[in-house]
Design an enzyme around this catalytic site. Structure first.
Site, PDB file in Angstrom:
ATOM      1  N   ASP A   1      19.316  45.623   7.295  1.00  0.00           N
ATOM      2  CA  ASP A   1      20.279  46.860   7.946  1.00  0.00           C
ATOM      3  C   ASP A   1      20.609  48.157   8.064  1.00  0.00           C
ATOM      4  O   ASP A   1      19.074  48.725   8.210  1.00  0.00           O
ATOM      5  CB  ASP A   1      21.148  46.487   6.515  1.00  0.00           C
ATOM      6  CG  ASP A   1      20.108  47.211   5.566  1.00  0.00           C
ATOM      7  OD1 ASP A   1      19.102  47.316   4.997  1.00  0.00           O
ATOM      8  OD2 ASP A   1      20.783  48.234   4.597  1.00  0.00           O
TER       9      ASP A   1
ATOM     10  N   LYS B   1       4.534  44.462   9.603  1.00  0.00           N
ATOM     11  CA  LYS B   1       4.707  45.708  10.298  1.00  0.00           C
ATOM     12  C   LYS B   1       3.616  46.467  10.103  1.00  0.00           C
ATOM     13  O   LYS B   1       3.231  47.450   9.201  1.00  0.00           O
ATOM     14  CB  LYS B   1       5.288  46.588  10.154  1.00  0.00           C
ATOM     15  CG  LYS B   1       7.440  47.241  11.294  1.00  0.00           C
ATOM     16  CD  LYS B   1       7.406  48.144  10.757  1.00  0.00           C
ATOM     17  CE  LYS B   1       9.238  48.072  11.381  1.00  0.00           C
ATOM     18  NZ  LYS B   1      10.337  49.350  10.382  1.00  0.00           N
TER      19      LYS B   1
ATOM     20  N   GLU C   1      10.312  37.070   2.646  1.00  0.00           N
ATOM     21  CA  GLU C   1      11.150  38.144   2.726  1.00  0.00           C
ATOM     22  C   GLU C   1      11.254  38.547   4.315  1.00  0.00           C
ATOM     23  O   GLU C   1      11.232  37.470   5.456  1.00  0.00           O
ATOM     24  CB  GLU C   1       9.568  38.872   3.057  1.00  0.00           C
ATOM     25  CG  GLU C   1       9.745  40.199   1.306  1.00  0.00           C
ATOM     26  CD  GLU C   1      11.013  40.992   1.460  1.00  0.00           C
ATOM     27  OE1 GLU C   1      11.724  40.935   2.011  1.00  0.00           O
ATOM     28  OE2 GLU C   1      10.544  42.097   0.027  1.00  0.00           O
ATOM     29  N   ASP C   2      12.060  39.575   4.273  1.00  0.00           N
ATOM     30  CA  ASP C   2      11.975  39.816   5.986  1.00  0.00           C
ATOM     31  C   ASP C   2      11.431  40.128   6.556  1.00  0.00           C
ATOM     32  O   ASP C   2      10.926  39.829   7.856  1.00  0.00           O
ATOM     33  CB  ASP C   2      13.715  40.178   5.881  1.00  0.00           C
ATOM     34  CG  ASP C   2      13.816  41.435   5.411  1.00  0.00           C
ATOM     35  OD1 ASP C   2      12.697  42.504   5.067  1.00  0.00           O
ATOM     36  OD2 ASP C   2      14.806  42.263   5.791  1.00  0.00           O
TER      37      ASP C   2
ATOM     38  N   LYS D   1      18.383  41.875  -0.185  1.00  0.00           N
ATOM     39  CA  LYS D   1      18.698  41.190   0.024  1.00  0.00           C
ATOM     40  C   LYS D   1      18.610  40.908   1.307  1.00  0.00           C
ATOM     41  O   LYS D   1      18.819  40.273   2.188  1.00  0.00           O
ATOM     42  CB  LYS D   1      20.277  41.982   0.485  1.00  0.00           C
ATOM     43  CG  LYS D   1      20.966  42.886  -0.091  1.00  0.00           C
ATOM     44  CD  LYS D   1      22.107  43.776  -0.392  1.00  0.00           C
ATOM     45  CE  LYS D   1      23.340  43.788  -0.637  1.00  0.00           C
ATOM     46  NZ  LYS D   1      22.750  45.906  -1.918  1.00  0.00           N
ATOM     47  N   GLY D   2      17.862  41.632   2.213  1.00  0.00           N
ATOM     48  CA  GLY D   2      17.158  41.403   3.667  1.00  0.00           C
ATOM     49  C   GLY D   2      16.956  39.650   3.596  1.00  0.00           C
ATOM     50  O   GLY D   2      17.582  39.339   5.224  1.00  0.00           O
TER      51      GLY D   2
ATOM     52  N   VAL E   1      14.333  49.008  13.026  1.00  0.00           N
ATOM     53  CA  VAL E   1      15.451  47.524  13.953  1.00  0.00           C
ATOM     54  C   VAL E   1      15.889  47.536  12.801  1.00  0.00           C
ATOM     55  O   VAL E   1      15.800  47.644  11.538  1.00  0.00           O
ATOM     56  CB  VAL E   1      14.241  46.298  13.645  1.00  0.00           C
ATOM     57  CG1 VAL E   1      12.952  46.813  14.923  1.00  0.00           C
ATOM     58  CG2 VAL E   1      12.998  46.482  12.638  1.00  0.00           C
TER      59      VAL E   1
ATOM     60  N   ARG F   1      23.439  43.752   9.270  1.00  0.00           N
ATOM     61  CA  ARG F   1      22.223  42.531   9.015  1.00  0.00           C
ATOM     62  C   ARG F   1      22.839  41.612   9.351  1.00  0.00           C
ATOM     63  O   ARG F   1      21.930  40.456  10.149  1.00  0.00           O
ATOM     64  CB  ARG F   1      22.368  41.863   7.270  1.00  0.00           C
ATOM     65  CG  ARG F   1      22.029  43.093   6.534  1.00  0.00           C
ATOM     66  CD  ARG F   1      22.368  42.778   5.376  1.00  0.00           C
ATOM     67  NE  ARG F   1      21.872  43.953   4.159  1.00  0.00           N
ATOM     68  CZ  ARG F   1      20.875  44.414   4.032  1.00  0.00           C
ATOM     69  NH1 ARG F   1      19.638  44.319   4.117  1.00  0.00           N
ATOM     70  NH2 ARG F   1      21.478  45.333   3.089  1.00  0.00           N
TER      71      ARG F   1
ATOM     72  N   ASP G   1       6.397  45.916   5.453  1.00  0.00           N
ATOM     73  CA  ASP G   1       6.279  47.672   5.685  1.00  0.00           C
ATOM     74  C   ASP G   1       5.088  48.428   5.207  1.00  0.00           C
ATOM     75  O   ASP G   1       3.663  47.982   5.553  1.00  0.00           O
ATOM     76  CB  ASP G   1       7.996  48.349   5.541  1.00  0.00           C
ATOM     77  CG  ASP G   1       7.630  49.332   6.322  1.00  0.00           C
ATOM     78  OD1 ASP G   1       6.821  49.834   6.841  1.00  0.00           O
ATOM     79  OD2 ASP G   1       8.742  49.888   6.106  1.00  0.00           O
TER      80      ASP G   1
HETATM   81  C1  PRP Z   1      12.686  46.251   2.516  1.00  0.00           C
HETATM   82  C2  PRP Z   1      12.480  44.740   2.908  1.00  0.00           C
HETATM   83  C3  PRP Z   1      11.304  44.537   1.801  1.00  0.00           C
HETATM   84  C4  PRP Z   1      10.765  45.931   2.027  1.00  0.00           C
HETATM   85  C5  PRP Z   1       9.322  45.912   2.827  1.00  0.00           C
HETATM   86  O1  PRP Z   1      13.875  46.199   1.375  1.00  0.00           O
HETATM   87  O2  PRP Z   1      13.536  43.451   2.722  1.00  0.00           O
HETATM   88  O3  PRP Z   1      11.819  43.911   0.996  1.00  0.00           O
HETATM   89  O4  PRP Z   1      11.794  46.579   2.501  1.00  0.00           O
HETATM   90  O5  PRP Z   1       9.259  47.379   2.608  1.00  0.00           O
HETATM   91  P1  PRP Z   1       7.462  47.966   2.043  1.00  0.00           P
HETATM   92  O6  PRP Z   1       6.474  46.411   2.190  1.00  0.00           O
HETATM   93  O7  PRP Z   1       7.316  49.512   2.636  1.00  0.00           O
HETATM   94  O8  PRP Z   1       7.649  47.568   0.710  1.00  0.00           O
HETATM   95  P2  PRP Z   1      14.432  46.980   0.944  1.00  0.00           P
HETATM   96  O9  PRP Z   1      14.501  48.155   0.397  1.00  0.00           O
HETATM   97  O10 PRP Z   1      15.162  47.893   2.901  1.00  0.00           O
HETATM   98  O11 PRP Z   1      16.230  46.650   1.083  1.00  0.00           O
HETATM   99  P3  PRP Z   1      17.220  45.339   1.021  1.00  0.00           P
HETATM  100  O12 PRP Z   1      17.036  44.437   1.370  1.00  0.00           O
HETATM  101  O13 PRP Z   1      18.343  44.950   0.447  1.00  0.00           O
HETATM  102  O14 PRP Z   1      17.619  45.981   2.927  1.00  0.00           O
END
Ligand code: PRP
Length: 185
Positions: free
Chosen positions: A164, A136, A104-105, A48-49, A158, A170, A108
């Protein structure tokens, strides 16, 4: 968790302001516009992000562009670091005649995008790149870099601009550090 408090009670300081974010969005969109002029381009937003960044980015891109979304979730928090990603919603179109950018948002560990890159590569797109609003790099577990890299941030929890805390927050224009006091509530 109480999801009904005043929104300001969830928030610490602003880490990246809306002005800085919009500046970066315009920069990335201008680069994409230049790089893909005359090419068939599809942007794939990761839900969703990614939806807030996707909505801003596409409106700054000045060439015809198709868009679609996928939804993924990791198999629970303990397996997150294994890079096991569950595909909840796939795109509707073939990719073999298109240039693809995954939007992507945040990046990580890089595991989600490693999985997605592999999945989309197997569909033989003309090219495949990554665009992320935030990054990051200090958290990376795999060697992965966005060709269109957004704003590099430190390893803080964050929220806002699509990111979120337990499904909420969000809908903020700026990127905030989460107020630690809410974590145990
Ligand atoms: C977050 C973000 C990426 C992922 C990044 O999604 O939107 O998809 O984590 O993390 P990584 O590099 O460690 O794989 P999340 O799983 O929180 O889902 P969301 O977007 O629905 O909040």
């Amino acid at each position: 968790m109480d999801k009904t408090m005043d929104i300001n009670e969830y928030l610490g300081e602003v880490l990246v302001s809306r002005e800085e974010i919009q500046k970066k969005v315009k920069e990335l969109a201008a680069q994409i516009t230049e790089d893909y002029r005359g090419k068939k381009l599809i942007l794939i937003g990761v839900l969703k992000g990614g939806f807030v960044f996707m909505a801003d980015l596409v409106r700054e891109i000045k060439i015809p562009v198709e868009m679609d979304f996928i939804a993924v979730s990791s198999y629970g928090s303990s397996t997150k670091t294994c890079g096991v990603v569950r595909l909840l919603k796939d795109i509707d179109v073939p990719l073999n005649d298109k240039h693809v950018i995954i939007v992507e948002d945040i990046i990580d560990t890089g595991l989600t995008l490693t999985y997605l890159k592999e999945m989309f590569s197997s569909r033989n797109p003309l090219s495949l790149k990554i665009c992320s609003a935030f990054d990051k790099p200090s958290r990376r577990l795999v060697d992965l870099k966005a060709e269109y890299q957004g704003i590099v941030i430190p390893d803080k929890y964050v929220v806002g601009y699509g990111l979120d805390y337990d499904g909420i927050l969000r809908n903020l224009h700026d990127l905030y550090i989460l107020n630690e006091k809410v974590i145990d509530k």
